[in-house]
Design a protein around this motif. Structure first.
Motif, PDB file in Angstrom:
ATOM      1  N   GLY A   1     -16.553  -4.333  -3.614  1.00 42.70           N
ATOM      2  CA  GLY A   1     -16.612  -4.829  -2.221  1.00 42.70           C
ATOM      3  C   GLY A   1     -16.379  -5.300  -1.031  1.00 42.70           C
ATOM      4  O   GLY A   1     -16.949  -5.383  -0.273  1.00 42.70           O
ATOM      5  N   GLU A   2     -15.117  -6.076  -1.196  1.00 41.38           N
ATOM      6  CA  GLU A   2     -14.408  -6.009   0.002  1.00 41.38           C
ATOM      7  C   GLU A   2     -13.343  -5.818   0.587  1.00 41.38           C
ATOM      8  O   GLU A   2     -12.156  -5.002  -0.370  1.00 41.38           O
ATOM      9  CB  GLU A   2     -14.275  -7.763  -1.096  1.00 41.38           C
ATOM     10  CG  GLU A   2     -14.417  -8.435  -1.909  1.00 41.38           C
ATOM     11  CD  GLU A   2     -15.202  -9.680  -0.487  1.00 41.38           C
ATOM     12  OE1 GLU A   2     -16.654 -10.181  -0.722  1.00 41.38           O
ATOM     13  OE2 GLU A   2     -14.708 -10.161   0.330  1.00 41.38           O
ATOM     14  N   GLU A   3     -13.233  -6.082   1.354  1.00 44.55           N
ATOM     15  CA  GLU A   3     -12.308  -4.817   2.079  1.00 44.55           C
ATOM     16  C   GLU A   3     -10.453  -5.750   2.406  1.00 44.55           C
ATOM     17  O   GLU A   3     -11.073  -7.132   2.184  1.00 44.55           O
ATOM     18  CB  GLU A   3     -12.690  -5.110   3.835  1.00 44.55           C
ATOM     19  CG  GLU A   3     -11.609  -4.017   4.182  1.00 44.55           C
ATOM     20  CD  GLU A   3     -12.110  -4.813   6.552  1.00 44.55           C
ATOM     21  OE1 GLU A   3     -13.151  -4.368   7.142  1.00 44.55           O
ATOM     22  OE2 GLU A   3     -10.624  -4.628   6.741  1.00 44.55           O
ATOM     23  N   ARG A   4     -10.085  -4.526   2.068  1.00 40.35           N
ATOM     24  CA  ARG A   4      -8.725  -5.612   1.011  1.00 40.35           C
ATOM     25  C   ARG A   4      -7.489  -5.262   1.795  1.00 40.35           C
ATOM     26  O   ARG A   4      -7.058  -5.930   2.410  1.00 40.35           O
ATOM     27  CB  ARG A   4      -8.371  -4.767  -0.564  1.00 40.35           C
ATOM     28  CG  ARG A   4      -7.550  -5.578  -1.056  1.00 40.35           C
ATOM     29  CD  ARG A   4      -6.978  -6.742  -0.899  1.00 40.35           C
ATOM     30  NE  ARG A   4      -7.743  -7.215  -2.363  1.00 40.35           N
ATOM     31  CZ  ARG A   4      -7.869  -7.221  -3.275  1.00 40.35           C
ATOM     32  NH1 ARG A   4      -5.792  -6.830  -4.061  1.00 40.35           N
ATOM     33  NH2 ARG A   4      -8.427  -7.673  -4.025  1.00 40.35           N
ATOM     34  N   ALA A   5      -7.227  -4.306   2.701  1.00 41.91           N
ATOM     35  CA  ALA A   5      -6.665  -3.656   3.559  1.00 41.91           C
ATOM     36  C   ALA A   5      -7.021  -3.239   4.609  1.00 41.91           C
ATOM     37  O   ALA A   5      -7.811  -1.349   4.341  1.00 41.91           O
ATOM     38  CB  ALA A   5      -5.864  -2.598   2.754  1.00 41.91           C
ATOM     39  N   LYS A   6      -6.313  -2.647   6.131  1.00 44.55           N
ATOM     40  CA  LYS A   6      -6.916  -1.816   7.369  1.00 44.55           C
ATOM     41  C   LYS A   6      -5.666  -0.916   7.472  1.00 44.55           C
ATOM     42  O   LYS A   6      -4.134  -1.731   7.144  1.00 44.55           O
ATOM     43  CB  LYS A   6      -7.353  -2.492   7.787  1.00 44.55           C
ATOM     44  CG  LYS A   6      -9.017  -1.527   8.504  1.00 44.55           C
ATOM     45  CD  LYS A   6      -9.613  -3.762   9.713  1.00 44.55           C
ATOM     46  CE  LYS A   6     -10.873  -2.672   9.686  1.00 44.55           C
ATOM     47  NZ  LYS A   6     -11.659  -3.485  11.132  1.00 44.55           N
TER      48      LYS A   6
ATOM     49  N   LYS B   1       1.172  -1.325   0.425  1.00 39.68           N
ATOM     50  CA  LYS B   1       0.240   0.290  -0.253  1.00 39.68           C
ATOM     51  C   LYS B   1       1.212   1.127  -0.116  1.00 39.68           C
ATOM     52  O   LYS B   1       2.313   1.337   0.238  1.00 39.68           O
ATOM     53  CB  LYS B   1      -0.846  -0.145   0.891  1.00 39.68           C
ATOM     54  CG  LYS B   1      -0.075  -0.145   2.369  1.00 39.68           C
ATOM     55  CD  LYS B   1      -1.094   0.132   3.710  1.00 39.68           C
ATOM     56  CE  LYS B   1      -0.606   0.010   5.035  1.00 39.68           C
ATOM     57  NZ  LYS B   1      -0.144   0.849   5.518  1.00 39.68           N
ATOM     58  N   LEU B   2      -0.180   2.422  -0.239  1.00 37.56           N
ATOM     59  CA  LEU B   2       1.004   3.641  -0.277  1.00 37.56           C
ATOM     60  C   LEU B   2       0.910   4.355   1.186  1.00 37.56           C
ATOM     61  O   LEU B   2       0.669   4.172   1.712  1.00 37.56           O
ATOM     62  CB  LEU B   2       0.105   4.259  -1.400  1.00 37.56           C
ATOM     63  CG  LEU B   2       0.342   4.330  -2.905  1.00 37.56           C
ATOM     64  CD1 LEU B   2      -0.252   5.936  -3.376  1.00 37.56           C
ATOM     65  CD2 LEU B   2       2.337   4.783  -2.756  1.00 37.56           C
ATOM     66  N   THR B   3       1.836   4.620   1.007  1.00 36.95           N
ATOM     67  CA  THR B   3       2.411   5.438   2.736  1.00 36.95           C
ATOM     68  C   THR B   3       2.864   6.925   2.480  1.00 36.95           C
ATOM     69  O   THR B   3       4.513   6.755   1.813  1.00 36.95           O
ATOM     70  CB  THR B   3       3.492   4.937   3.913  1.00 36.95           C
ATOM     71  OG1 THR B   3       2.672   3.532   3.846  1.00 36.95           O
ATOM     72  CG2 THR B   3       3.272   5.047   5.111  1.00 36.95           C
ATOM     73  N   PHE B   4       2.079   7.795   3.274  1.00 36.36           N
ATOM     74  CA  PHE B   4       2.292   8.865   2.462  1.00 36.36           C
ATOM     75  C   PHE B   4       3.539   9.594   4.240  1.00 36.36           C
ATOM     76  O   PHE B   4       3.175   9.457   4.439  1.00 36.36           O
ATOM     77  CB  PHE B   4       1.421   9.986   2.387  1.00 36.36           C
ATOM     78  CG  PHE B   4       0.827   9.773   1.110  1.00 36.36           C
ATOM     79  CD1 PHE B   4      -0.064   8.252   1.062  1.00 36.36           C
ATOM     80  CD2 PHE B   4       0.803  10.696  -0.218  1.00 36.36           C
ATOM     81  CE1 PHE B   4      -1.108   8.479  -0.061  1.00 36.36           C
ATOM     82  CE2 PHE B   4       0.020   9.988  -1.072  1.00 36.36           C
ATOM     83  CZ  PHE B   4      -0.490   8.826  -1.184  1.00 36.36           C
ATOM     84  N   GLY B   5       4.257  10.633   3.440  1.00 38.98           N
ATOM     85  CA  GLY B   5       5.118  11.255   4.387  1.00 38.98           C
ATOM     86  C   GLY B   5       4.229  12.159   4.937  1.00 38.98           C
ATOM     87  O   GLY B   5       2.969  12.752   4.254  1.00 38.98           O
ATOM     88  N   LYS B   6       4.366  13.637   5.497  1.00 39.46           N
ATOM     89  CA  LYS B   6       3.553  14.332   6.065  1.00 39.46           C
ATOM     90  C   LYS B   6       3.693  15.978   4.964  1.00 39.46           C
ATOM     91  O   LYS B   6       3.108  16.565   4.901  1.00 39.46           O
ATOM     92  CB  LYS B   6       4.282  14.944   7.566  1.00 39.46           C
ATOM     93  CG  LYS B   6       4.360  14.434   8.780  1.00 39.46           C
ATOM     94  CD  LYS B   6       3.891  14.621   9.690  1.00 39.46           C
ATOM     95  CE  LYS B   6       3.361  13.418  10.793  1.00 39.46           C
ATOM     96  NZ  LYS B   6       3.174  14.293  11.929  1.00 39.46           N
ATOM     97  N   GLY B   7       5.056  16.367   3.898  1.00 37.96           N
ATOM     98  CA  GLY B   7       4.965  17.331   3.326  1.00 37.96           C
ATOM     99  C   GLY B   7       5.413  17.837   3.434  1.00 37.96           C
ATOM    100  O   GLY B   7       5.526  18.228   4.768  1.00 37.96           O
ATOM    101  N   ILE B   8       5.711  18.923   2.559  1.00 34.32           N
ATOM    102  CA  ILE B   8       6.669  20.068   2.603  1.00 34.32           C
ATOM    103  C   ILE B   8       5.735  20.653   1.911  1.00 34.32           C
ATOM    104  O   ILE B   8       5.053  21.237   0.375  1.00 34.32           O
ATOM    105  CB  ILE B   8       7.370  20.426   1.355  1.00 34.32           C
ATOM    106  CG1 ILE B   8       8.685  18.722   1.851  1.00 34.32           C
ATOM    107  CG2 ILE B   8       8.622  20.864   1.670  1.00 34.32           C
ATOM    108  CD1 ILE B   8      10.197  18.036   0.516  1.00 34.32           C
TER     109      ILE B   8
END
Lengths: 112, 109
Positions: free
Chosen positions: B52-57, A99-106
Motif C-alpha cells: 500500500g505504500e510507495e517504495r520507489a520511483k 531495484k532491477l534495471t533492464f537492458g534493451k534486449g536482444i
C-alpha cells in the motif's frame, strides 16, 4: 536510464547451434538476471546469478558473470525454434533502494 | 502463467484522455512494480508499491500516478495522454526475481 546493455541487438542462428548473448553494466550489483520475452507478452525470469558467483547452469542455459569487467553472458546450447524470443539482462544494484534495471534486449531468431 | 493479472489487455484511446490500468499481484505478494515498454526506450521502471505504500520511483511522468489498495491490487493512472505514451505497460511482483503480468497494450491515437 539503462544499466545493462546487451550485445548483439539481434542474433539469428540455425536450430541446433549455440546462442551467446552478452550484457554489460555500469554500477555495483547484488545480482544479475536474465529474462525472456515472447513477442508482446510478459517477461519470464530465466536465471539469476549473484555477484559472488562466476557461473551458473539451468538446463540448456549457462550464465557467466565477470564483475571485474562488469559483464555477463548467456549461452543457450542446442537452440530450438521455440527459443525465438527477446532476451533481457537485468541488474539489481547495491544500496538501500535496490531495484532491477533492464537492458534493451536482444532479439534471438532460431531458424528451423 | 505467472499468477500476476492485468486488465485490460488492450486499450485504444485518444490524445488528452485518461486511462486506468489494473494489476493484481500473485497471491501473497505485497509488492507491485510498474514498467513501461516502448520500442525506443526499452523497458523502463515506473514505480513500486509495497503493501500500500510507495517504495520507489523510477522514470514516471507527473501525468502518471499509481496506488495500491488494501486488497493489494494496484492501478496505474495515465492522464493527458500523448502519442508517445503508446506502449506496453507491465506490472510485476514480488521483488528480487520478478513475475510479470501479461501486460496492457496502450495505443494513443
Amino acid at each position: 536510464s539503462q544499466q545493462g546493455e546487451e550485445d548483439p541487438q539481434a542474433l539469428s542462428i540455425q536450430e541446433g547451434e549455440n546462442a551467446t548473448m552478452n550484457c554489460s553494466y555500469k554500477t555495483s550489483i547484488n545480482n544479475l538476471q536474465w529474462y525472456r520475452q515472447n513477442s508482446g507478452r510478459g517477461l519470464v525470469h530465466l536465471i539469476l546469478i549473484r555477484s559472488n558467483e562466476r557461473e551458473k547452469h539451468s538446463g540448456r542455459l549457462r550464465v557467466t558473470l565477470d564483475t571485474s569487467k562488469k559483464s555477463s553472458s548467456l549461452l543457450i546450447t542446442a537452440s530450438r525454434a521455440a527459443d525465438t524470443a527477446s532476451y533481457f539482462c537485468a541488474t539489481e544494484n547495491t544500496g538501500a533502494n535496490s531495484k532491477l534495471t533492464f537492458g534493451k534486449g536482444i532479439t534471438l531468431s532460431v531458424r528451423p | 502463467d505467472s499468477g500476476v493479472t492485468q486488465t485490460p489487455k488492450h486499450l485504444i484511446t485518444a490524445t488528452g484522455q485518461r486511462v486506468t490500468l489494473r494489476c493484481s499481484p500473485r497471491s501473497g505478494d505485497l509488492s507491485v512494480y510498474w514498467y513501461q515498454q516502448s520500442l525506443d526506450q526499452g523497458l523502463q521502471f515506473l514505480i513500486q508499491y509495497y503493501n500500500g505504500e510507495e517504495r520507489a520511483k523510477g522514470n514516471i511522468l507527473e501525468r502518471f500516478s499509481a496506488q495500491q489498495f488494501p486488497d493489494l491490487h494496484s492501478e496505474l493512472n495515465l492522464s493527458s495522454l500523448e502519442l508517445g505514451d503508446s506502449a506496453l505497460y507491465f506490472c510485476a511482483s514480488p521483488g528480487r526475481t520478478q513475475f510479470f503480468g501479461p501486460g496492457t497494450r496502450l495505443t494513443v491515437l
